[in-house]
Design an enzyme around this catalytic site. Sequence first.
Site, PDB file in Angstrom:
ATOM      1  N   GLN A 126       0.821  -1.217   0.000  1.00 56.82           N
ATOM      2  CA  GLN A 126       0.000   0.000   0.000  1.00 56.82           C
ATOM      3  C   GLN A 126       0.851   1.262   0.000  1.00 56.82           C
ATOM      4  O   GLN A 126       0.405   2.318  -0.447  1.00 56.82           O
ATOM      5  CB  GLN A 126      -0.955   0.019   1.201  1.00 56.82           C
ATOM      6  CG  GLN A 126      -2.024  -1.058   1.164  1.00 56.82           C
ATOM      7  CD  GLN A 126      -3.037  -0.873   0.031  1.00 56.82           C
ATOM      8  OE1 GLN A 126      -3.195   0.212  -0.533  1.00 56.82           O
ATOM      9  NE2 GLN A 126      -3.732  -1.949  -0.318  1.00 56.82           N
TER      10      GLN A 126
ATOM     11  N   CYS B  86     -10.057  -8.387   0.483  1.00 55.24           N
ATOM     12  CA  CYS B  86      -9.960  -9.804   0.835  1.00 55.24           C
ATOM     13  C   CYS B  86     -11.006 -10.175   1.860  1.00 55.24           C
ATOM     14  O   CYS B  86     -11.520 -11.286   1.876  1.00 55.24           O
ATOM     15  CB  CYS B  86      -8.602 -10.121   1.430  1.00 55.24           C
ATOM     16  SG  CYS B  86      -7.291  -9.415   0.485  1.00 55.24           S
TER      17      CYS B  86
ATOM     18  N   HIS C 112      -0.590  -4.086  -9.209  1.00 57.13           N
ATOM     19  CA  HIS C 112      -1.933  -3.571  -9.512  1.00 57.13           C
ATOM     20  C   HIS C 112      -2.419  -2.494  -8.553  1.00 57.13           C
ATOM     21  O   HIS C 112      -3.458  -1.886  -8.769  1.00 57.13           O
ATOM     22  CB  HIS C 112      -2.953  -4.719  -9.604  1.00 57.13           C
ATOM     23  CG  HIS C 112      -3.386  -5.331  -8.316  1.00 57.13           C
ATOM     24  ND1 HIS C 112      -4.603  -5.051  -7.753  1.00 57.13           N
ATOM     25  CD2 HIS C 112      -2.789  -6.211  -7.497  1.00 57.13           C
ATOM     26  CE1 HIS C 112      -4.728  -5.758  -6.628  1.00 57.13           C
ATOM     27  NE2 HIS C 112      -3.650  -6.464  -6.455  1.00 57.13           N
TER      28      HIS C 112
HETATM   29  N1  PLP Z   1      -0.382  -6.684   1.232  1.00 58.17           N
HETATM   30  C1  PLP Z   1      -1.216  -5.646   1.358  1.00 58.17           C
HETATM   31  C2  PLP Z   1      -0.984  -4.637   2.432  1.00 58.17           C
HETATM   32  C3  PLP Z   1      -2.309  -5.520   0.490  1.00 58.17           C
HETATM   33  O1  PLP Z   1      -3.146  -4.479   0.636  1.00 58.17           O
HETATM   34  C4  PLP Z   1      -2.497  -6.495  -0.518  1.00 58.17           C
HETATM   35  C5  PLP Z   1      -3.662  -6.434  -1.425  1.00 58.17           C
HETATM   36  O2  PLP Z   1      -4.737  -5.999  -1.047  1.00 58.17           O
HETATM   37  C6  PLP Z   1      -1.570  -7.547  -0.617  1.00 58.17           C
HETATM   38  C7  PLP Z   1      -0.526  -7.605   0.272  1.00 58.17           C
HETATM   39  C8  PLP Z   1      -1.708  -8.604  -1.675  1.00 58.17           C
HETATM   40  O3  PLP Z   1      -1.320  -8.134  -2.935  1.00 58.17           O
HETATM   41  P1  PLP Z   1      -1.832  -8.852  -4.288  1.00 58.17           P
HETATM   42  O4  PLP Z   1      -3.263  -8.450  -4.454  1.00 58.17           O
HETATM   43  O5  PLP Z   1      -0.941  -8.306  -5.356  1.00 58.17           O
HETATM   44  O6  PLP Z   1      -1.655 -10.312  -4.110  1.00 58.17           O
END
Ligand code: PLP
Length: 388
Positions: free
Chosen positions: A181, A327, A203
């Site tokens: 982030q 998530c 992304h």
């Molecule tokens: N770490 C943090 C702090 C995130 O906000 C996210 C995604 O929401 C991730 C890891 C995971 O990243 P990715 O969506 O590229 O797997």
Amino acid sequence: MIFLDAAATTPVRREALEAMWPYLSGEFGNPSSHHSLGEAAAVALAGARSGVAKVLGCRASEVTFTSGGTEADNLAVKGIALARQLADPSLNRVVISAIEHPAVEESARYLERVHGFAVDVLPVDREGLVSVDGLRAVMRPETALVSIMYANNEIGTVQPIASLASVAREHGVPFHTDAVQAAGWLPLDVKALGVDALSISGHKLGAPKGSGVLFTKGRLGVEPLVHGGGQERARRSGTENVAGAVALSTALGLSHAEQPEQAARVSDLRDQFIDQVLATVPDALLTGHRSQRLPSVASFCFPGTSGESVLLELERLGVVCSSGSACAAGSDAPSPVLVALGIAPETAQTAVRFSFTSTVTDAELNEAAAAVETAVGRVRNLASPQAG
Ligand code: PLP
């Protein structure tokens, strides 16, 4: 539509699309092939790696391309802890914070479940900050790794990474930070931060989904999780996503160049938005730290509502945001991050997160703040119609 869910994902930047296009079309070679098409792909991959290394202030050999933030976090937490334990079997503890993304938390839990590690979970204060002394107090001779996120995805709180990393360094323990982030909004120089490992996801900053980076310092051992042909210096086998790496490097370079100006501009807009929401919904609770927070995140609880109902009303009014992390969306359980701040579970259920792209405007946020007042009012009226 006003898109205020950039912490979930961002649109691909035109420059990133244009940079990646050749490697999806004419220059489609496999970088391991020894003919001209393969060599062109290898050159592109090397260029992407140098571009990322420039932003991070590291060597190109310290950059591993992954399939995203989740894989980068898994490789850091499991890969570094297991490599250290293989070298010294007495190392069997990892330290994380109570508000890590599941990509870090579940990796630590895997080490606990399958490899017998102990997981030390550092609490956070009401604003989501980890204490530097608290970290010092849990460090043990058996500690293999410390992993503490740079900025939180639900509340935007930014941790004092340089101070935390220096505690780990005093104990000779590698320090990983999830900068998924933070990337694009905060400085990423790994030497200034003093970190040994750092994760980024494409992304979240204008590259496509399915591209990521793990920085690992020098000769720090990383036990691979994906075995095969030995690509990425054997840290991550599999034919490289050349186009994704090129796009990520392009988007990261652009956001890094724009960062000081955009971070200042968007921080001002964020503060105005927070003030407007707190003025029109006086019992709204701002979650996270008031100033040590990402320029791009404003997060609230609206007691007496349901976060999901407020989201629906906001979408009717043309504002798209989220109840917390993408998530956890769809889950009925209150956010573990908000519970870790000491927020009551019933209040945590009323969370709404607004997260901004770097192109957000004053007019959009004014309209969004007015929509928040209307949406919260509607949900409260539905809940108790007699209240008018
Ligand atoms: N770490 C943090 C702090 C995130 O906000 C996210 C995604 O929401 C991730 C890891 C995971 O990243 P990715 O969506 O590229 O797997």
